[in-house]
Design an enzyme around this catalytic site. Structure first.
Site, short mmCIF file in Angstrom:
data_model
loop_
_atom_site.label_atom_id
_atom_site.label_comp_id
_atom_site.label_asym_id
_atom_site.label_seq_id
_atom_site.Cartn_x
_atom_site.Cartn_y
_atom_site.Cartn_z
N ASP A 1 -8.35 17.90 -15.84
CA ASP A 1 -8.60 16.51 -16.19
C ASP A 1 -8.26 16.34 -17.67
O ASP A 1 -8.93 16.89 -18.54
CB ASP A 1 -10.07 16.16 -15.92
CG ASP A 1 -10.37 14.68 -16.10
OD1 ASP A 1 -9.69 14.02 -16.92
OD2 ASP A 1 -11.30 14.17 -15.44
N ARG B 1 0.84 -1.20 0.00
CA ARG B 1 0.00 0.00 0.00
C ARG B 1 0.87 1.25 0.00
O ARG B 1 0.51 2.28 -0.57
CB ARG B 1 -0.93 0.00 1.22
CG ARG B 1 -1.68 1.32 1.41
CD ARG B 1 -2.81 1.21 2.41
NE ARG B 1 -2.38 0.69 3.69
CZ ARG B 1 -1.77 1.41 4.64
NH1 ARG B 1 -1.48 2.68 4.42
NH2 ARG B 1 -1.43 0.86 5.79
N LYS C 1 -9.04 4.82 -19.37
CA LYS C 1 -9.37 5.22 -20.73
C LYS C 1 -8.17 5.05 -21.66
O LYS C 1 -7.67 3.95 -21.84
CB LYS C 1 -9.90 6.65 -20.72
CG LYS C 1 -10.97 6.93 -19.65
CD LYS C 1 -12.16 6.00 -19.69
CE LYS C 1 -13.32 6.48 -18.84
NZ LYS C 1 -13.11 6.48 -17.37
N TYR D 1 -17.75 16.00 -16.32
CA TYR D 1 -18.25 14.63 -16.22
C TYR D 1 -19.23 14.55 -15.05
O TYR D 1 -18.99 15.10 -13.97
CB TYR D 1 -17.07 13.68 -16.03
CG TYR D 1 -17.43 12.30 -15.55
CD1 TYR D 1 -18.28 11.48 -16.29
CD2 TYR D 1 -16.92 11.81 -14.36
CE1 TYR D 1 -18.62 10.21 -15.84
CE2 TYR D 1 -17.24 10.55 -13.90
CZ TYR D 1 -18.10 9.75 -14.65
OH TYR D 1 -18.42 8.50 -14.20
#
Length: 401
Positions: free
Chosen positions: A190, A64, A215, A117
């Site tokens: 973004d 982590r 994406k 978005y």
């Protein structure tokens, strides 16, 4: 050569992987998937700081906190955006949430593009505004003066997408960077729709860039992830705390591996996405059953000149509106064969999405109407298939209207 001398096509293939030998005498060409959740250490260290573990120095304790596969990906992401630092998160949404949490505090103010978005807009309203006492102003950022007018003394963050989803609106990154800088606010962009292959917001003055690596960066619709890239040390410090400790929202080793693999072909894929998208946009723009096409690569797009100035390509996403109602739109969608009806974008396969009932369904009808998201608006993620097959499929489906 220095990294700054290496072209993006080369960085995409090799950067971050070489020089990461997993064992003495072993030199993998491709970084393996380091699945170990924990690592042995030589001795106790009373001065150890879990937030400042340096994987480049071989400081691994728990995956982590740091992981060799994720570390390789983060180096590559930073290099592609022309930055020194990147952090990989479990999703694009997690990357956005971490960035905003790193920057704003209760009582602060955010200026954001009104055409974001749907998930990001819902996060800003239901999480930051409603629960965390952060005021949010949504503005038409296609005109930088609207951003300037919304700035306040307590404005801590300016948040933009360009192009936006799904209306393909652009904002002038350089102009807004100057406004944010004057107001001493962090400017985040973004960059998911274009990827660093076609746009590098940091070079235009942005402070932070985020991606849904799901994406174009991954490009194969088989991994969910996100990334934040920045050169601001103050933001990086907060993001590192949130990724490793505060939220624990780091990207898994296997998803890091998949994204590393996908990025190798990013420049090749993006060129084909753009070529296909341009031909499809021109075809739809000339069809009598289509009332409008939204694609910055078309000269008819109201911000075409801005796109040509701040981008090195126009991308593979476009939206268009049919001359029909919701029932006719559903009939058109049912007639398609090469465009599955699905959310997401940026994979090698073409997809079509209906914003009103899918990505933007969390918004009210009034909000969708105000944005211009009608029942007949559709978004295409144009893949890398043969463009003649894609065009024929669209033509066949349009004939039912």
């Amino acid at each position: 050569m220095n990294d700054s001398d290496v072209r993006r096509e080369t960085l995409a293939v090799t950067h971050g992987e070489r020089g990461q030998a997993p064992a003495p005498g072993v030199e993998d060409v491709v970084v393996p998937v380091h699945l170990s959740s924990t690592y042995s250490v030589p001795s106790i260290d009373p001065d150890a700081d879990l937030e400042t573990l340096d994987p480049d120095a071989g400081e691994y304790l728990y995956s982590r906190l740091s992981n060799p596969t994720r570390n390789a990906l983060e180096h590559r992401l930073a290099a592609l955006e022309g930055a020194d630092h990147a952090l990989a998160f479990v999703s694009g949404t997690a990357a956005i949430a971490a960035t905003m949490t790193a920057v704003v505090r209760p009582g602060d103010h955010i200026v954001a593009f009104e055409d974001l978005y749907g998930g990001t807009k819902t996060m800003l309203t239901r999480l930051f505004a409603d629960r965390l006492n952060v005021d949010v102003s949504f503005v038409d950022a296609t005109d930088p003066e609207n951003v300037a007018a919304a700035m306040r003394e307590e404005t801590a963050l300016v948040w933009m997408e360009t192009p936006t989803n799904p209306l393909m609106h652009l904002c002038d990154i350089e102009a807004i960077a100057a406004i944010a800088d004057e107001g001493d606010a962090v400017f985040g962009v973004d960059n998911t729709f274009l990827s660093p292959q076609f746009q590098t917001p940091l070079s235009l003055g942005a402070d932070v860039v985020v991606h849904s690596t799901t994406k174009y960066l991954n490009g194969h619709s088989d991994s969910i992830g996100g990334a934040v890239v920045t050169d601001r040390e103050d933001v990086l410090e907060e993001l590192t705390f949130l990724q490793r400790v505060g939220m624990g929202s780091m990207l898994s080793p296997f998803d890091s591996y998949l994204t590393l693999r996908g990025i190798k072909t990013l420049p090749l894929r993006m060129r084909q996405h753009e070529t296909n998208a341009m031909e499809i946009a021109e075809f739809l723009d000339s069809h009598e059953a289509v009332t409008r096409v939204l694609y910055p690569g078309l000269e008819s797009h109201p911000q075409h000149d801005l796109a040509a100035r701040q981008q090195s390509g126009f991308g593979g996403v476009l939206s268009f509106e049919l001359d029909t109602d919701l029932d006719g739109t559903a009939e058109f969608l049912g007639a398609l064969r090469e465009f599955p009806l699905a959310v997401s974008l940026g994979g090698v396969e073409s997809l079509i999405e209906h914003p009103a009932t899918m990505t933007h369904s969390p918004l009210s009808q009034t909000e969708r109407d105000a944005l211009g998201i009608s029942d007949s608006l559709l978004r295409l993620s144009v893949g890398v298939e043969h463009v003649d097959d894609l065009r024929s499929d669209l033509a066949s489906a349009l004939s039912v209207l």
